[in-house]
Design an enzyme around this catalytic site. Structure first.
Site, PDB file in Angstrom:
ATOM      1  N   ASP A 168     -16.876 -14.623  25.581  1.00 31.05           N
ATOM      2  CA  ASP A 168     -16.149 -13.836  24.574  1.00 31.05           C
ATOM      3  C   ASP A 168     -16.063 -12.390  25.058  1.00 31.05           C
ATOM      4  O   ASP A 168     -16.715 -11.489  24.518  1.00 31.05           O
ATOM      5  CB  ASP A 168     -16.914 -13.922  23.229  1.00 31.05           C
ATOM      6  CG  ASP A 168     -16.210 -13.190  22.104  1.00 31.05           C
ATOM      7  OD1 ASP A 168     -15.059 -12.752  22.282  1.00 31.05           O
ATOM      8  OD2 ASP A 168     -16.819 -13.051  21.024  1.00 31.05           O
TER       9      ASP A 168
ATOM     10  N   CYS B 105       0.031   5.688   7.585  1.00 29.48           N
ATOM     11  CA  CYS B 105      -1.333   5.359   7.980  1.00 29.48           C
ATOM     12  C   CYS B 105      -1.328   4.351   9.141  1.00 29.48           C
ATOM     13  O   CYS B 105      -0.474   3.476   9.203  1.00 29.48           O
ATOM     14  CB  CYS B 105      -2.032   4.757   6.767  1.00 29.48           C
ATOM     15  SG  CYS B 105      -3.700   4.225   7.092  1.00 29.48           S
TER      16      CYS B 105
ATOM     17  N   CYS C 181       0.842  -1.202   0.000  1.00 31.49           N
ATOM     18  CA  CYS C 181       0.000   0.000   0.000  1.00 31.49           C
ATOM     19  C   CYS C 181       0.873   1.245   0.000  1.00 31.49           C
ATOM     20  O   CYS C 181       1.839   1.328   0.773  1.00 31.49           O
ATOM     21  CB  CYS C 181      -0.886  -0.016   1.249  1.00 31.49           C
ATOM     22  SG  CYS C 181      -1.854   1.475   1.423  1.00 31.49           S
TER      23      CYS C 181
ATOM     24  N   CYS D  91      -9.927 -11.764  22.172  1.00 29.92           N
ATOM     25  CA  CYS D  91      -9.129 -10.962  21.234  1.00 29.92           C
ATOM     26  C   CYS D  91      -7.877 -10.448  21.922  1.00 29.92           C
ATOM     27  O   CYS D  91      -7.170  -9.607  21.379  1.00 29.92           O
ATOM     28  CB  CYS D  91      -9.964  -9.805  20.689  1.00 29.92           C
ATOM     29  SG  CYS D  91     -10.654  -8.770  21.970  1.00 29.92           S
TER      30      CYS D  91
ATOM     31  N   CYS E   2      -2.753  -0.703   8.618  1.00 37.81           N
ATOM     32  CA  CYS E   2      -2.151  -2.049   8.681  1.00 37.81           C
ATOM     33  C   CYS E   2      -0.641  -1.931   8.846  1.00 37.81           C
ATOM     34  O   CYS E   2       0.077  -1.806   7.864  1.00 37.81           O
ATOM     35  CB  CYS E   2      -2.440  -2.884   7.447  1.00 37.81           C
ATOM     36  SG  CYS E   2      -3.624  -2.259   6.289  1.00 37.81           S
TER      37      CYS E   2
ATOM     38  N   TYR F  15     -21.167 -12.339  27.314  1.00 37.86           N
ATOM     39  CA  TYR F  15     -20.729 -11.226  26.451  1.00 37.86           C
ATOM     40  C   TYR F  15     -21.219 -11.507  25.027  1.00 37.86           C
ATOM     41  O   TYR F  15     -20.446 -11.528  24.076  1.00 37.86           O
ATOM     42  CB  TYR F  15     -19.201 -11.069  26.480  1.00 37.86           C
ATOM     43  CG  TYR F  15     -18.630 -10.983  27.879  1.00 37.86           C
ATOM     44  CD1 TYR F  15     -18.515  -9.753  28.523  1.00 37.86           C
ATOM     45  CD2 TYR F  15     -18.220 -12.131  28.565  1.00 37.86           C
ATOM     46  CE1 TYR F  15     -18.003  -9.671  29.821  1.00 37.86           C
ATOM     47  CE2 TYR F  15     -17.714 -12.058  29.853  1.00 37.86           C
ATOM     48  CZ  TYR F  15     -17.605 -10.834  30.470  1.00 37.86           C
ATOM     49  OH  TYR F  15     -17.096 -10.760  31.752  1.00 37.86           O
TER      50      TYR F  15
ATOM     51  N   GLU G   5     -25.287  -9.684  28.037  1.00 35.57           N
ATOM     52  CA  GLU G   5     -24.520  -8.616  27.397  1.00 35.57           C
ATOM     53  C   GLU G   5     -24.885  -7.297  28.068  1.00 35.57           C
ATOM     54  O   GLU G   5     -26.023  -7.114  28.496  1.00 35.57           O
ATOM     55  CB  GLU G   5     -24.901  -8.615  25.897  1.00 35.57           C
ATOM     56  CG  GLU G   5     -24.734  -7.338  25.135  1.00 35.57           C
ATOM     57  CD  GLU G   5     -23.278  -6.936  24.971  1.00 35.57           C
ATOM     58  OE1 GLU G   5     -22.423  -7.819  24.749  1.00 35.57           O
ATOM     59  OE2 GLU G   5     -22.998  -5.726  25.071  1.00 35.57           O
TER      60      GLU G   5
ATOM     61  N   CYS H 108      -7.453   2.243  -0.188  1.00 37.79           N
ATOM     62  CA  CYS H 108      -7.247   1.515   1.051  1.00 37.79           C
ATOM     63  C   CYS H 108      -7.546   0.052   0.769  1.00 37.79           C
ATOM     64  O   CYS H 108      -8.524  -0.272   0.092  1.00 37.79           O
ATOM     65  CB  CYS H 108      -8.189   2.059   2.127  1.00 37.79           C
ATOM     66  SG  CYS H 108      -8.109   1.127   3.651  1.00 37.79           S
TER      67      CYS H 108
ATOM     68  N   GLN I 136     -18.699  -8.905  14.235  1.00 36.08           N
ATOM     69  CA  GLN I 136     -17.260  -9.143  14.025  1.00 36.08           C
ATOM     70  C   GLN I 136     -16.845  -8.502  12.704  1.00 36.08           C
ATOM     71  O   GLN I 136     -17.532  -8.665  11.690  1.00 36.08           O
ATOM     72  CB  GLN I 136     -16.970 -10.643  13.968  1.00 36.08           C
ATOM     73  CG  GLN I 136     -17.076 -11.350  15.303  1.00 36.08           C
ATOM     74  CD  GLN I 136     -15.853 -11.111  16.189  1.00 36.08           C
ATOM     75  OE1 GLN I 136     -14.875 -10.500  15.786  1.00 36.08           O
ATOM     76  NE2 GLN I 136     -15.919 -11.600  17.408  1.00 36.08           N
TER      77      GLN I 136
HETATM   78  C1  LIG Z   1     -15.788  -9.272  21.956  1.00 37.23           C
HETATM   79  S1  LIG Z   1     -17.406  -8.683  22.068  1.00 37.23           S
HETATM   80  C2  LIG Z   1     -18.329 -10.131  21.922  1.00 37.23           C
HETATM   81  C3  LIG Z   1     -19.021 -10.235  20.661  1.00 37.23           C
HETATM   82  C4  LIG Z   1     -19.882 -11.413  20.338  1.00 37.23           C
HETATM   83  N1  LIG Z   1     -19.564 -12.606  21.078  1.00 37.23           N
HETATM   84  C5  LIG Z   1     -19.760 -11.650  18.846  1.00 37.23           C
HETATM   85  O1  LIG Z   1     -19.004 -12.525  18.427  1.00 37.23           O
HETATM   86  O2  LIG Z   1     -20.390 -10.914  18.087  1.00 37.23           O
HETATM   87  C6  LIG Z   1     -17.553  -8.340  23.771  1.00 37.23           C
HETATM   88  C7  LIG Z   1     -18.926  -7.890  24.222  1.00 37.23           C
HETATM   89  O3  LIG Z   1     -18.901  -7.727  25.624  1.00 37.23           O
HETATM   90  C8  LIG Z   1     -19.750  -6.651  25.972  1.00 37.23           C
HETATM   91  N2  LIG Z   1     -19.348  -6.205  27.323  1.00 37.23           N
HETATM   92  C9  LIG Z   1     -18.305  -5.428  27.649  1.00 37.23           C
HETATM   93  N3  LIG Z   1     -18.234  -5.282  28.974  1.00 37.23           N
HETATM   94  C10 LIG Z   1     -19.271  -5.980  29.499  1.00 37.23           C
HETATM   95  C11 LIG Z   1     -19.726  -6.202  30.822  1.00 37.23           C
HETATM   96  N4  LIG Z   1     -19.093  -5.684  31.864  1.00 37.23           N
HETATM   97  N5  LIG Z   1     -20.821  -6.972  31.002  1.00 37.23           N
HETATM   98  C12 LIG Z   1     -21.458  -7.522  29.935  1.00 37.23           C
HETATM   99  N6  LIG Z   1     -21.061  -7.351  28.668  1.00 37.23           N
HETATM  100  C13 LIG Z   1     -19.988  -6.574  28.444  1.00 37.23           C
HETATM  101  C14 LIG Z   1     -19.512  -5.648  24.862  1.00 37.23           C
HETATM  102  O4  LIG Z   1     -20.588  -4.757  24.754  1.00 37.23           O
HETATM  103  C15 LIG Z   1     -19.370  -6.563  23.633  1.00 37.23           C
HETATM  104  O5  LIG Z   1     -20.612  -6.755  23.002  1.00 37.23           O
END
Ligand SMILES: C[S@@+](CC[C@H](N)C(=O)[O-])C[C@H]1O[C@@H](n2cnc3c(N)ncnc32)[C@H](O)[C@@H]1O
Length: 461
Positions: A392, A75, A69, A419, A78, A322, A343, A171, A293
């Protein structure tokens, strides 16, 4: 601060920082790659490590490759393009293994080779461009005496500079028509003499351009401006005519100092107020504020690994902690007897319910609340004990109270999607009281960046 001369870069560690060692002190360096020999200017010194920047390269590593790029190096998009993709994968996998060995201190099974991303460019389904009246000037422009016609730009930020933006021509992060829409808007805005936002004085009309795409070919465009003027609608009308296939064209008038749109009304100018994505045979409705995602191709692989690790036979109560917009919960629903998603963002929980309805899924229930407060004994008494938990969490990992509650509930299996291998390993160390890590699968969601996703299976001992 000392200047370290002719230092050989040895490795890449957590957060993608390069590592050198001088007199047994670890030196973290931002730009260099293993094999480079460089003079390093230290700018921070802590007890056992230093942080430095490269001031002169003596020789370049033979691991390096040519970035594809033209904006690379300035930038923030990446930053790993100068490493061949195979080497990127190697260092990502190593980040995961190191985190489990050194932070979790647990025995890990042989790591499965990281799942490479396919494709490695144009993989993002969401990109947010920034308008700025402070374009990052190229060296020759900065050195020239010729006055610049203008300094407006629309593109991505220069790392560490909230006000400076790289004026992107092409991009490689998002597929067509992302580049075309951004470039069209820039040209038209310049022609119409509209003002680009000034991030220091908070003046100017045009602020952000968010483009969301899906593997179904759907496209959502959201234009964010600071105030309401007739020219806004002229601009939107022109986009609508130039790109007649857009699924959704939206705008937002954001007079606040910060760019976040979560507390703003996003208004539909034409088309629908949402787009659809599809994974296997499931459809997902994505609104302007919905989380999904960012790499749909790899999201599918990530969820397939998660499903395999969960080892469901159809009888289990599954908790999806989550859950975001319930993507994992809905993806797993056909394989469990009941799925409970939790969530913190109420709007995401509403999206999760809509996505269940959209797909005729009836065995999910979703709850909004902060995990450490809502996921307690009375919640479990009401919703039943989980046989399997999928978790997650965000980059910060799980709150210690949540880990304790999982240990108390003691499901047979925990599938931990993360992540951030460092916080995942920290939480796994706590869970290791009762669980053994039996499988680990890193997944590359973000080629040409240091980020790595990892799925770990923990089984009750
Ligand atoms: C990595 S994302 C998970 C995404 C989902 N599993 C997916 O694959 O689409 C983490 C999630 O945790 C939520 N989150 C962050 N802090 C939190 C908390 N203290 N209690 C509950 N959820 C929370 C965020 O809003 C977000 O949606």
């Amino acid at each position: 601060m000392p200047l370290l001369e002719k230092v050989t870069i040895e490795n890449i560690g957590a957060e993608g920082k390069s590592i050198a060692r001088v007199d047994n002190v670890v030196v973290f360096v931002k730009e260099a790659v293993p094999g480079d020999v460089a003079d390093l200017q230290v700018f921070r010194k802590k007890g056992r490590y230093m942080e430095a920047r490269v001031v002169k390269y003596h020789s370049y590593s033979d691991q390096r490759t040519e970035a594809f790029c033209k904006h690379f190096g300035i930038c923030g998009g990446c930053k790993w393009q100068h490493l061949p993709y195979e080497r990127q994968l190697f260092y990502k996998e190593q980040q995961v293994v190191d985190a489990f060995r050194h932070i979790a201190g647990v025995k890990i099974p042989e790591t499965m080779p990281i799942l490479a991303s396919d494709p490695t460019t144009l993989y993002r389904n969401k990109l947010e461009y920034t308008f700025s009246n402070r374009r990052w000037l190229l060296d020759e422009e900065a050195a020239s005496d010729i006055p610049l016609e203008h300094t407006n730009a629309v593109g991505l930020h220069v790392p560490g500079r909230y006000d400076k933006v790289v004026d992107l021509e092409k991009c490689y992060l998002q597929d067509s028509p992302s580049n075309e829409i951004r470039n069209f808007l820039r040209e038209l805005a310049l022609e119409m003499k509209l003002s680009f936002y000034d991030h220091k004085t908070n003046e100017g009309l045009l602020r952000n351009l968010i483009i969301r795409t899906s593997t179904l070919g759907e496209v959502m465009v959201i234009l964010s401006v600071q105030f309401d003027v007739p020219e806004l609608y002229e601009l939107l009308e022109a986009v609508k005519i130039q790109f007649p296939d857009l699924s959704s064209l939206m705008y937002v008038i954001n007079p606040k100092k910060n760019e976040s749109l979560y507390d703003q009304d996003i208004i539909c100018f034409s088309g629908r107020d949402h787009i659809f994505e599809q994974l296997e045979d499931l459809k997902f409705k994505i609104g302007p504020k919905s989380f999904f995602q960012t790499n749909s191709y790899q999201a599918l692989r990530l969820y397939q690994v998660t499903r395999e690790f969960a080892g469901l036979n159809g009888d289990e109560v599954l908790y999806d902690l989550y859950t975001g917009t319930g993507t994992i919960a809905n993806f797993m629903a056909a394989h469990a007897s009941r799925v409970v998603g939790i969530e913190s963002v109420p709007e995401s929980i509403e999206d999760a319910k809509v996505n269940s309805q959209l797909n005729g899924i009836e065995n999910t229930s979703f709850f909004a609340g902060d995990m450490k407060d809502i996921f307690d004994e009375s919640f479990i008494a009401q919703n039943g004990k989980a046989d399997v938990i999928i978790t997650d969490p965000p980059r910060a990992g799980m709150h210690a109270k949540v880990v304790e509650q999982i240990l108390k509930m003691s499901p047979g299996r925990i599938v931990y999607v993360s992540c951030n291998p460092a916080t995942q390993a920290r939480d796994v160390e706590l869970l290791a009281r009762s669980y053994k890590v039996t499988r680990i699968q890193p997944v590359d969601m973000f080629p040409h960046t240091h980020h790595v996703e990892n799925v770990a299976l923990l089984e009750l001992i």
